[in-house]
Design an enzyme around this catalytic site. Structure first.
Site, PDB file in Angstrom:
ATOM      1  CE  LYS A 133      -8.085  27.058  -9.879  1.00  6.50           C
ATOM      2  NZ  LYS A 133      -7.546  28.368 -10.259  1.00  6.50           N
ATOM      3  CE  LYS A 171     -14.148  31.164  -0.526  1.00  4.67           C
ATOM      4  NZ  LYS A 171     -12.726  31.362  -0.719  1.00  4.67           N
ATOM      5  CE  LYS A 227     -14.484  34.154  -9.235  1.00  6.44           C
ATOM      6  NZ  LYS A 227     -13.810  35.425  -9.268  1.00  6.44           N
TER       7      LYS A 227
END
Ligand code: TRP
Length: 333
Positions: free
Chosen positions: A116, A198, A201
């Site tokens: 992140k 994967k 969103k």
């Protein structure tokens, strides 16, 4: 929530955007089935969400929608607690305390922090760094025995266990040391555009992800465009990531085994199969979407639900927090 000797489960999901078919088949459907066997405490982890900058109106909307959608999926307030994390102030308070029992080195090793930090290089805030201590607080406040998590949260759960063991060792047994578990039945749903990744969103390609609130025609379009292979044979096999993913999805929503699916589509092309998957998913989601709209239209019910759940959660959490404060040596009020 009545006192029972059922094991207690805690889990949370961030209201950071739309909820996908991957979230649903991989995690949320299990949340619903756990309610039969366990005492379940579920939360929307909005305190975690602000570790990445959020637009206030969007955060509010996403949180309300996630709340309504989880109810629509079958989270049942007669069986479980389901609250919004920021409504239970003990989470932030215990997180601060646990920060002081968590090492800089441990947090530095978290791969999600490293990922992140790269992704949000302009906002590497302290909350992003201490995120696992807040997650530990979520779990430890309720004495959870079991924590269903995705593989990406395994390292955080390990750290929560280490923090609990450490605290118990310094003082005396206080926290239940939680077991993580990655449910066997939770399918790992992959992106429709790149089935080696994967389903996420945050994917920029709108055709990669099915959202639980997608319209039937969008669901169908996305499945029709799903990346497959050139073999033109519906069978589960290594190297057929796209077809394997579609078979996994179809199996999840219809309950059919891979063998049954292979038989059903024997001699038929991918076009037929994709249409069947699209239809099955749209049919599965239709009642959920209908309930979602009903919950969203009933603000009074929603408010009553999350308030009452937060109140009950807060009662449990406060007992644990008071115990922790006593052990540490804080003067009682
Ligand atoms: N960090 C988790 C995620 O992003 C969400 C979460 C917050 C969580 N607190 C938790 C999951 C406690 C399990 C237990 O997926």
């Amino acid at each position: 929530m009545e006192q029972t000797n059922k094991k207690r489960i805690f889990s949370a999901i961030q209201p950071s955007g739309v909820i996908t078919l991957g979230n649903y088949l991989g995690a949320l459907r299990n949340w619903v089935s756990f309610q039969e066997e366990y005492e379940c405490i579920y939360a929307l982890a909005d305190l975690h969400t602000i570790t990445v900058r959020q637009e206030p109106a969007a955060l509010r909307k996403n949180t309300m929608e996630a709340y309504a959608l989880l109810l629509a999926c079958g989270v049942d307030l007669d069986k479980s607690l389901f609250f919004i994390q920021s409504h239970v102030h003990q989470h932030a308070e215990l997180a601060w305390i646990l920060n002081c029992y968590t090492q800089f080195g441990e947090l530095s090793r978290m791969t999600q922090f490293k990922d992140k930090s790269l992704k949000h290089a302009d906002n590497i805030n302290a909350g992003l760094f201490t995120y696992p201590a807040l997650m530990a607080a979520d779990i430890l406040l309720y004495g959870a025995d079991l924590v269903p998590i995705g593989a990406d949260q395994k390292q955080h759960l390990e750290l929560a266990r280490d923090i609990a063991i450490r605290f118990n060792g310094i003082y005396s047994p206080t926290f239940t040391v939680p077991e993580g578990f990655i449910p066997k039945t939770g399918a790992r749903i992959m992106s429709l555009a790149d089935p080696t990744k994967k389903m996420s969103k945050s994917d920029e390609n709108v055709n990669a992800t099915i959202c639980l609130l997608d319209r039937p025609e969008d669901i169908m379009r996305k499945f029709k465009r799903a990346v497959t292979d050139s073999e033109a044979c519906v069978r589960y096999a290594e190297g057929k990531d796209g077809i394997n993913n579609l078979m996994g999805i179809y199996s999840c929503v219809t309950g059919k085994s891979y063998e049954e699916i292979e038989k059903e589509f024997d001699g038929r092309g991918y076009g037929d199969f994709k249409t069947a998957v699209g239809d099955a998913v749209a049919a599965h989601l239709a009642p959920i979407q209908e309930k979602f709209r009903a919950y969203m239209a009933d603000k009074a019910f929603m408010e009553k639900s999350y308030r009452e759940s937060a109140e009950k959660a807060s009662y449990i959490a406060e007992k644990m927090l008071a115990k922790v404060k006593r052990k540490i040596g804080f003067v009682g009020k």
